[in-house]
Design a protein around this motif. Structure first.
Motif, short mmCIF file in Angstrom:
data_model
loop_
_atom_site.label_atom_id
_atom_site.label_comp_id
_atom_site.label_asym_id
_atom_site.label_seq_id
_atom_site.Cartn_x
_atom_site.Cartn_y
_atom_site.Cartn_z
N MET A 75 -6.12 1.25 7.07
CA MET A 75 -5.04 0.58 6.34
C MET A 75 -3.79 0.54 7.18
O MET A 75 -3.66 1.28 8.15
CB MET A 75 -4.77 1.34 5.04
CG MET A 75 -5.81 1.04 3.98
SD MET A 75 -5.26 1.52 2.36
CE MET A 75 -3.92 0.39 2.10
N GLY A 76 -2.86 -0.30 6.80
CA GLY A 76 -1.61 -0.40 7.53
C GLY A 76 -1.01 -1.75 7.24
O GLY A 76 -1.68 -2.64 6.73
N SER A 77 0.25 -1.92 7.58
CA SER A 77 0.92 -3.19 7.28
C SER A 77 0.39 -4.28 8.22
O SER A 77 -0.41 -4.03 9.11
CB SER A 77 2.43 -3.03 7.43
OG SER A 77 2.72 -2.65 8.74
N THR A 78 0.89 -5.48 7.98
CA THR A 78 0.31 -6.66 8.65
C THR A 78 0.23 -6.55 10.15
O THR A 78 -0.77 -6.90 10.76
CB THR A 78 1.12 -7.91 8.31
OG1 THR A 78 1.42 -7.91 6.94
CG2 THR A 78 0.33 -9.16 8.64
N GLU A 129 -7.91 14.02 0.42
CA GLU A 129 -7.02 14.71 1.37
C GLU A 129 -5.69 13.98 1.48
O GLU A 129 -4.64 14.59 1.53
CB GLU A 129 -7.70 14.78 2.75
CG GLU A 129 -8.84 15.78 2.81
CD GLU A 129 -9.69 15.60 4.08
OE1 GLU A 129 -9.32 14.77 4.95
OE2 GLU A 129 -10.71 16.30 4.20
N LEU A 130 -5.78 12.64 1.55
CA LEU A 130 -4.54 11.88 1.73
C LEU A 130 -3.68 11.89 0.48
O LEU A 130 -2.45 11.84 0.55
CB LEU A 130 -4.87 10.44 2.15
CG LEU A 130 -5.43 10.30 3.56
CD1 LEU A 130 -5.64 8.84 3.91
CD2 LEU A 130 -4.51 10.95 4.58
N MET A 131 -4.33 11.94 -0.68
CA MET A 131 -3.54 12.00 -1.90
C MET A 131 -2.78 13.31 -1.93
O MET A 131 -1.62 13.37 -2.32
CB MET A 131 -4.44 11.87 -3.14
CG MET A 131 -5.02 10.47 -3.36
SD MET A 131 -3.81 9.14 -3.33
CE MET A 131 -3.03 9.35 -4.92
N GLU A 132 -3.47 14.37 -1.49
CA GLU A 132 -2.81 15.67 -1.45
C GLU A 132 -1.68 15.69 -0.45
O GLU A 132 -0.65 16.31 -0.65
CB GLU A 132 -3.84 16.74 -1.09
CG GLU A 132 -3.75 17.96 -1.97
CD GLU A 132 -4.71 19.01 -1.49
OE1 GLU A 132 -5.89 18.94 -1.91
OE2 GLU A 132 -4.28 19.86 -0.71
N TYR A 174 -0.08 6.56 2.38
CA TYR A 174 -1.29 6.11 1.70
C TYR A 174 -1.21 6.41 0.21
O TYR A 174 -1.48 5.57 -0.64
CB TYR A 174 -2.54 6.75 2.32
CG TYR A 174 -3.79 6.47 1.53
CD1 TYR A 174 -4.26 7.39 0.57
CD2 TYR A 174 -4.49 5.27 1.70
CE1 TYR A 174 -5.40 7.11 -0.17
CE2 TYR A 174 -5.62 5.01 0.96
CZ TYR A 174 -6.08 5.92 0.02
OH TYR A 174 -7.20 5.65 -0.71
N ALA A 175 -0.86 7.67 -0.07
CA ALA A 175 -0.82 8.09 -1.47
C ALA A 175 0.15 7.22 -2.25
O ALA A 175 -0.12 6.78 -3.38
CB ALA A 175 -0.40 9.56 -1.54
#
Lengths: 588, 600
Positions: free
Chosen positions: B391-394, B578-581, B586-587
């Motif tokens: 994921m990431g911006s354009t 993991e990323l939500m934590e 991302y979260a």
């Protein structure tokens, strides 16, 4: 990769259709004075063209034997005058006919373009854009030559040959009959070669267009070709296409190269026969002089031009008529949706929308909506949800009359949408579908679009209102930044905001919005949500909704399924119902 | 000069043939220029002696064909005439045989050269890296491959031979003029400078006019294209009248460009015609005067006019050819540059073999373009079967990363390994067989839907095509099209929506059945529900394969090991939990998106 299957359409059988030609001649009528004027000039030119050979005859038969310098000077002066007159006629003829030809096609092009503006979506959806484009551009371009040259030349060349023949018979009927006898095989030969070439050209055009299309696709799809290991296969296909093309061209060359030898041989034989016949006549005691013989040899040369042009005429007529067929096909297509006779202007609306027992089907067989009833007071926001293909888009498409109902009525402020003009109807609506349609131009151009009376300040105001001002100001030239085709350089969300600004500028009382692919651009998402709030205020809105915030805020949610409204109500009410909407809400 | 040598390379083996055809050309020109001499004979020695007005005047028996006059006086006029006629027919026949053979022979080596040029440019297109191709736009490439190849070979097949022909013709004509009466050769010398000067000016101005026409044509075309593509918004805004006004501007400009051309052409036409007429009339005057004083015969008079015009026309031809020579040389230069632009992605000299399944590893990969860093220090381990979500911006570099993996672009730093072997040491074709790649920019070929999906292997069984279409959520809408799988799509076929095209593109990749599936933002044009089903279907069909996907919606990558790219660097990596934590970017995005999403 199939090669010829789908290129067939472009190679229509070329037939000669006189009805179409008559129809196209009507476009030439307004300019008939020019045609007549130029025609008269060309007739004069025919007369003038007979003179030079006569001058030479005079010089050879009279001036030189007499040794008269005055005589020579006189003829030279006449020569100069004749030559000058001829050049002047050519000048005006070329200029006038070319301009007239282009003016006529400018008119035709305008007509077909105007027609396109009336046609409905299905016309555009069912054809590749290229095929429509070519009817407005290339096919009409080719007509310019038809009007500028072919039309008049046809008449003039026939006249020229006739006049010349009569004149030559008057001069010496024996020699003239030889010329006539020579012209027939020459004409037949030229026609034969041209018709063979015509067929070969059509064939090669096919092959070439295949090859060119294949080349273009390989360029556009080069990444795919590499990724799918198609290099070798495509090289083979290309090699094959090139060979076919070259074979076609070789055949054309081989036939074409016969042209000059054939014509020159006949011409030369004709010359020799003239000489021999003249000699026999002289030996037989006829009063025939060298000058006349030289003149006849010169006159054979002047036949060549008109003969050649005439031989091309049939082909030109045929190719023009096949182009015309396609052009007229578009011009004759009836638009599905148009203003009825006596349609009135829709007065400034308040925004009340009513669907009265509406039934609709796209194909006449399956109903997408059946007995659909809905009454929306002004200013309310309606969110449409439901499974794909259930009819949400259909419902909103009926309001601006993109399609007509098959039963029932759609009313705006009590007016049946079919009773009002399309322009007065649609200019009071604000419609934002999936594609924001950014076109080549500045940011201001894109906001303003067709509202030419909007000032720059008004556009900027609109941008500010829906929170687009910030990102626009950051662009290199701000509002005067040039946007590329399809809006390259802007993110998806920014394009959306720009299209919002466009709609706000119009300030419509009814708004239609499709949110299907929204929320891709998380950066601008917040701004878009705020902008939506502003956008929806004070208008009747129909939203094909995907954002929860939109739906919850709506005055009424319609769950569209099974040809109509399955559930209707506010968010709270529908949740408590624990029905379809509730299931949908839970599933995320 | 280099360009000329470059071209010469192609027909080196045909050089003897080319020389032969040139000689043939010279011969036929010579024969052609003999004809006026025959006419001269006829006039001077057949007709004049019999003509009462010329009784008594005698012309010397000279000229190339004087051999026919051997024993003149003993030959009757008719016999002489017939002899000349037969000779004329014979010479013509010889000329035409030479002409036809020469032109046909030229096709042999001309077309071979064209074929070779086309093959080389096409091969270059499909072999060279994206970095090279990005320097050219589609129009440029089309010009090089389609028209430059033709024009460059025309330089050798037509321009050079015919220029040499024209030079030879001028030489012969001058010789014959001298032969008739030397001072006459001066006449063309007066006309030619004017003709040339006018012609040069004409060609220079013509370029500007042609550019104007070309530009107005392109603008008109673009305007109409935009109108056609934008039909929905035009109707929505009731902007038809506005569009008509816009169109009219372009249509008028187009018309006016042609008006200017008509004015230009007729103006110069007047000039050219005037020069020609004046030359013609002065020839008549001079010739007539000379005849009157007995310096030349009537026959010579007519021949003289023919040769003067031969010189004038051939001189004009040479100038015309010179301009074409320059133009076509430029075409050759474009081809030369294109073919010799560094092949930045090279095939390794001795490509190593690797076995499947692939274990991919990126070690500190960076990529800079034009001074900008697009990827920085990317290290990633992808054992076979791993599911990676990016994921990431354009402009974060997601697509570039995928292109590096499949060697559509090469990193400027760091290395990519497959099963321990450096990607650069593996043959390009083999590299690409590892991946089923769905790029962000959807492209469908002008072909049936079936053929598009079966692109990798045209002999693929139809059942497989359908199976992949189903997995890509495309089967249903395909069946609804006019001819189902046989419907023609692409540039020349019907218009599909963005989402529909994306799904066919996915089906195509699935049909390739490679060990690694790469999906670059393939769901941007799909609504959330369709996307969810599509990804679920794919993940369940290929549980063992490596899958790498980039997306904007966090829900798309939820089941993968996720990496988050910012300005080309991996700033967050881990599973969804993991990323939500971690509670980072991302979260944040995940929460925002799901709070506000509702499926259909």
């Amino acid at each position: 990769m199939a090669r010829n299957t789908y290129f067939q359409d472009e190679v229509l059988e070329e037939k000669f259709n006189s009805k179409q030609l008559l129809r196209i001649l009507r476009y030439a009528l307004p300019y008939k004075k020019i045609f007549i004027g130029v025609g008269a000039m060309m007739l004069a030119a025919i007369g003038l063209s007979l003179l030079p050979a006569l001058y030479i005859k005079h010089i050879v038969d009279e001036v030189i034997p007499a040794g008269s310098y005055e005589g020579l000077s006189l003829v030279i002066c006449l020569f100069l005058l004749t030559g000058l007159a001829d050049i002047i006629i050519q000048f005006f003829h070329g200029r006038l006919m070319s301009k007239t030809g282009h003016t006529i096609i400018y008119n035709i092009r305008g007509d077909i373009f105007k027609k396109l503006q009336k046609l409905s979506f299905d016309y555009f959806d069912n054809r590749p854009a290229g095929k429509i484009l070519i009817r407005v551009t290339n096919y009409i371009d080719e007509l310019a030559g038809f009007f500028a040259n072919t039309l008049l030349n046809f008449v003039i060349n026939i006249l020229k040959i006739a006049v010349l023949m009569v004149f030559l018979f008057a001069l010496n009927y024996v020699l003239a009959s030889i010329i006539l006898a020579i012209m027939i095989p020459m004409g037949a030969f030229v026609l034969f070669i041209r018709s063979k070439l015509g067929k070969l050209f059509r064939n090669v055009r096919n092959k070439d267009s295949n090859r060119v299309a294949f080349t273009s696709e390989n360029i556009l799809g080069v990444t795919i070709i590499k990724s799918f290991n198609r290099k070798q296969k495509n090289m083979e296909i290309y090699g094959d296409l090139v060979n076919q093309s070259l074979r076609g061209w070789r055949n054309i060359h081989l036939v074409n190269e016969l042209f000059v030898p054939g014509v020159e041989t006949i011409w030369n034989i004709g010359n020799m026969l003239i000489y021999i016949a003249a000699l026999s006549l002289i030996i037989g005691g006829a009063d025939l002089h060298v000058g006349t013989v030289i003149a006849f040899i010169n006159y054979i040369g002047t036949f060549w031009g008109p003969l050649n042009q005439l031989s091309m005429i049939l082909q030109q007529f045929t190719s023009v008529s096949s182009n015309l067929e396609r052009v007229f096909e578009t011009m004759d297509t009836p638009p599905l949706i148009s203003d009825k006779d006596g349609a009135i202007e829709l007065p400034p609306i308040e925004g009340r929308v009513t669907f009265e027992n509406v039934t609709f089907s796209y194909d006449g067989k399956v109903n997408v909506l059946e007995n659909f009833d809905l009454d929306v007071p002004k200013g309310k926001t309606i969110a449409l949800v439901g499974p794909t293909g259930a009819g949400k888009s259909t419902v909103v498409n009926l309001i601006p009359r993109f399609y007509d109902v098959t039963g029932g009525r759609v009313l705006i402020d009590g007016h049946d949408v079919r009773d009002v003009t399309l322009k007065s109807l649609r200019s009071q609506l604000g419609i934002m579908m999936q594609d924001p349609f950014i076109f080549k131009g500045t940011v201001l151009d894109n906001i303003r679009y067709c509202r030419e009376d909007a000032t720059d300040e008004e556009c900027i105001e609109a941008a500010k209102k829906i929170f687009a001002h910030e990102f626009i100001s950051k662009l290199p030239n701000g509002y005067y930044s040039e946007l590329g085709e399809r809006g390259e350089g802007l993110s998806a969300g920014e394009k959306q905001l720009l299209s919002f600004a466009r709609v706000i500028l119009r300030d419509p009382k009814i708004l239609i919005l499709d949110e299907a692919t929204s929320s891709i651009d998380t950066n601008t998402e917040q701004k878009i949500q705020k902008a939506l709030e502003v956008l929806l205020e004070g208008r009747t809105s129909f939203i094909i909704a995907h954002r929860l915030s939109t739906i919850i805020r709506a005055d009424c949610i319609l769950y569209i399924d099974n040809k109509g409204i399955a559930e209707a109500g506010t968010h709270e009410k529908l949740i408590s119902k624990k029905g379809l909407y509730y299931m949908l809400h839970k599933s995320r | 000069m280099e360009i000329l040598k470059f071209g010469l390379k192609f027909f080196k083996k045909y050089l003897p043939l080319a020389l032969l055809t040139q000689l043939m050309g010279f011969s036929l020109i010579f024969l052609s220029l003999l004809m006026p001499q025959l006419a001269r004979m006829i006039i001077d020695f057949v007709f004049i002696p019999l003509d009462s007005t010329y009784m008594g005047s005698e012309v010397a028996a000279e000229g190339i064909f004087s051999f026919l006059l051997d024993g003149y006086g003993g030959i009757g006029a008719m016999e002489l005439m017939v002899n000349i006629a037969l000779l004329s027919v014979a010479l013509m026949a010889a000329k035409h045989i030479l002409m036809y053979s020469r032109n046909s022979l030229q096709l042999v080596w001309g077309f071979k050269m064209e074929r070779e040029l086309k093959r080389l440019t096409f091969d270059k297109l499909l072999s060279t890296s994206n970095a090279v191709l990005s320097r050219y736009n589609t129009g440029d490439l089309m010009t090089i491959m389609v028209s430059d190849t033709v024009l460059f070979r025309d330089l050798y097949m037509r321009i050079i031979p015919y220029m040499l022909d024209a030079l030879f013709a001028i030489g012969i004509s001058v010789y014959f003029l001298f032969n008739i009466y030397a001072p006459l050769a001066l006449l063309p010398l007066f006309a030619i400078p004017f003709q040339l000067a006018l012609f040069v000016r004409y060609i220079k101005k013509a370029r500007a006019i042609n550019n104007e026409i070309r530009d107005s044509t392109a603008n008109l075309s673009r305007n109409v294209q935009e109108n056609i593509n934008g039909v929905r918004i035009i109707r929505s805004f009731a902007a038809e009248d506005f569009e008509i006004k816009k169109f009219d501007k372009h249509s008028s400009t187009f018309k006016n460009a042609y008006f200017r051309q008509a004015e230009f052409v007729t103006k110069y036409g007047f000039g050219f015609n005037l020069i020609r007429q004046l030359l013609y009339i002065s020839c008549i005057a001079a010739g007539g005067a000379l005849c009157m004083v007995g310096k030349i015969g009537i026959g010579a008079f007519t021949a003289f006019i023919s040769y003067v015009f031969s010189i004038l026309d051939n001189t004009t031809s040479i100038v015309n050819f010179t301009f074409e020579f320059q133009r076509f040389l430029v075409c050759g230069e474009r081809i030369y540059t294109f073919l010799h632009t560094g092949n930045i992605i090279d095939e390794p000299l001795s490509p190593k073999q690797i076995s499947m399944p692939p274990h991919i590893r990126l070690e500190n990969v960076s990529l800079s373009m034009d001074g900008k860093a697009i990827l920085q220090g990317i290290s990633l381990d992808i054992p076979y079967g791993k599911k990676v979500g990016i994921m990431g911006s354009t402009s974060s570099g997601k697509s570039v990363l995928l292109k590096v993996l499949t060697r559509l672009m090469d990193p400027t730093g760091g290395r990519v390994y497959v099963n321990g072997v450096n990607l650069k040491e593996i043959g390009l074709e083999q590299v690409r067989r590892i991946y089923s790649y769905v790029p962000q920019e959807v492209f469908l070929f002008s072909n049936t839907i079936d053929s598009n999906i079966a692109l990798y292997d045209i002999d693929m069984p139809h059942e497989k095509v359908i199976e992949c279409a189903k997995a890509a959520q495309a089967h249903d809408f395909i069946l609804k099209t006019s001819e189902g799988y046989d419907t023609v799509v692409g540039e020349r076929g019907i218009g599909l929506s963005g989402g529909q095209k994306q799904r066919i593109s996915v089906a195509r990749a699935l049909a390739k059945d490679a060990p690694v599936l790469m999906l670059d933002d393939v769901t941007s044009a799909l609504d959330a529900n369709t996307e969810k089903t599509l990804l679920e279907d794919i993940f369940s069909r290929y549980p063992d394969r490596t899958i790498i996907i980039t997306a904007h919606r966090a829900t798309s990558v939820k089941g993968c090991e996720i990496i988050y790219l910012e300005d080309g660097r991996i700033t967050e990596r881990g599973t969804h939990e993991e990323l939500m934590e971690l509670n980072g970017r991302y979260a944040d995005i995940y929460r925002r998106q799901t709070a506000d999403r509702i499926g259909e």
